[in-house]
Design a protein around this motif. Structure first.
Motif, PDB file in Angstrom:
ATOM      1  N   MET A  47      24.892  40.690  34.401  1.00  0.00           N
ATOM      2  CA  MET A  47      24.064  41.490  35.249  1.00  0.00           C
ATOM      3  C   MET A  47      24.719  42.848  35.385  1.00  0.00           C
ATOM      4  O   MET A  47      25.925  42.934  35.500  1.00  0.00           O
ATOM      5  CB  MET A  47      23.909  40.839  36.594  1.00  0.00           C
ATOM      6  CG  MET A  47      23.372  39.448  36.494  1.00  0.00           C
ATOM      7  SD  MET A  47      22.948  38.794  38.066  1.00  0.00           S
ATOM      8  CE  MET A  47      21.217  38.704  37.834  1.00  0.00           C
TER       9      MET A  47
ATOM     10  N   PHE B 252      27.248  40.666  45.340  1.00  0.00           N
ATOM     11  CA  PHE B 252      26.374  39.783  44.574  1.00  0.00           C
ATOM     12  C   PHE B 252      25.963  38.568  45.392  1.00  0.00           C
ATOM     13  O   PHE B 252      24.781  38.216  45.462  1.00  0.00           O
ATOM     14  CB  PHE B 252      27.077  39.371  43.281  1.00  0.00           C
ATOM     15  CG  PHE B 252      26.280  38.436  42.425  1.00  0.00           C
ATOM     16  CD1 PHE B 252      25.092  38.839  41.837  1.00  0.00           C
ATOM     17  CD2 PHE B 252      26.726  37.149  42.177  1.00  0.00           C
ATOM     18  CE1 PHE B 252      24.349  37.981  41.027  1.00  0.00           C
ATOM     19  CE2 PHE B 252      26.001  36.287  41.363  1.00  0.00           C
ATOM     20  CZ  PHE B 252      24.813  36.701  40.799  1.00  0.00           C
TER      21      PHE B 252
ATOM     22  N   TYR C 127      17.356  38.820  44.543  1.00  0.00           N
ATOM     23  CA  TYR C 127      17.134  38.591  43.112  1.00  0.00           C
ATOM     24  C   TYR C 127      15.942  37.688  42.814  1.00  0.00           C
ATOM     25  O   TYR C 127      15.608  37.477  41.650  1.00  0.00           O
ATOM     26  CB  TYR C 127      18.395  38.006  42.468  1.00  0.00           C
ATOM     27  CG  TYR C 127      19.598  38.906  42.599  1.00  0.00           C
ATOM     28  CD1 TYR C 127      19.639  40.148  41.971  1.00  0.00           C
ATOM     29  CD2 TYR C 127      20.701  38.516  43.354  1.00  0.00           C
ATOM     30  CE1 TYR C 127      20.739  40.979  42.100  1.00  0.00           C
ATOM     31  CE2 TYR C 127      21.808  39.337  43.481  1.00  0.00           C
ATOM     32  CZ  TYR C 127      21.824  40.566  42.849  1.00  0.00           C
ATOM     33  OH  TYR C 127      22.912  41.396  42.971  1.00  0.00           O
TER      34      TYR C 127
ATOM     35  N   GLY D 241      19.000  41.912  37.680  1.00  0.00           N
ATOM     36  CA  GLY D 241      19.462  42.257  39.008  1.00  0.00           C
ATOM     37  C   GLY D 241      18.790  43.466  39.611  1.00  0.00           C
ATOM     38  O   GLY D 241      19.123  43.857  40.715  1.00  0.00           O
TER      39      GLY D 241
END
Length: 143
Positions: free
Chosen positions: A1, A85, A94, A111
């Motif tokens: 990502m 994240f 996401y 992402g």
């Protein structure tokens, strides 16, 4: 990502057999380890979240039509990027986001919850969006 909002960290995963399903979108869930810009889901961070401390891990599960992919996220490798994240995955940032770059046998990137969330994908901007804030860049300590 490819987090285009600060960190230069990249997360490379998955077998090429799953790529077709991954391109259709995904949903991410987090748990403790053993032109149309889509609005971020409510409850998502508006500034850099807390780092994931060294020694802590989380498992992020990416659900696709062909099954799931479990990703171990280790705070010791890049605490700021991993904390970001995990926080974004936890709030649903996401969910429904497509993988916009696929290099078979090497990497998938996704992402972009701003321009890459189905059904409001902006192909002209796909891969350039972010959550609306930047995170501090940091070295990745993977060996």
């Amino acid at each position: 990502m490819r987090p285009t909002y600060g960190s230069r960290s990249r997360l490379a995963l998955v077998s090429t057999a799953m790529v077709a399903a991954l391109l259709a979108g995904s949903q991410a869930a987090v748990g403790p380890s053993p032109g149309n810009a889509a609005a971020a889901p409510s409850g998502c961070p508006t500034a850099q979240p807390a780092p994931l401390p060294s020694g802590q891990t989380r498992t992020v599960t990416i659900a696709t039509r062909l099954g799931t992919i479990a990703v171990a996220v280790d705070g010791g490798l890049s605490p700021i990027a991993t904390g970001n994240f995990v926080a974004l995955a936890s709030c649903g940032f996401y969910d429904g986001v497509v993988f916009h770059r696929v290099v078979p046998g090497f990497v998938i990137q996704g992402g972009d919850g701003q321009y890459g969330r189905a059904p409001h994908i902006d192909r002209g901007r796909l891969g350039t969006g972010g959550p609306g804030y930047t995170i501090q860049d940091e070295p990745v300590s993977a060996t």
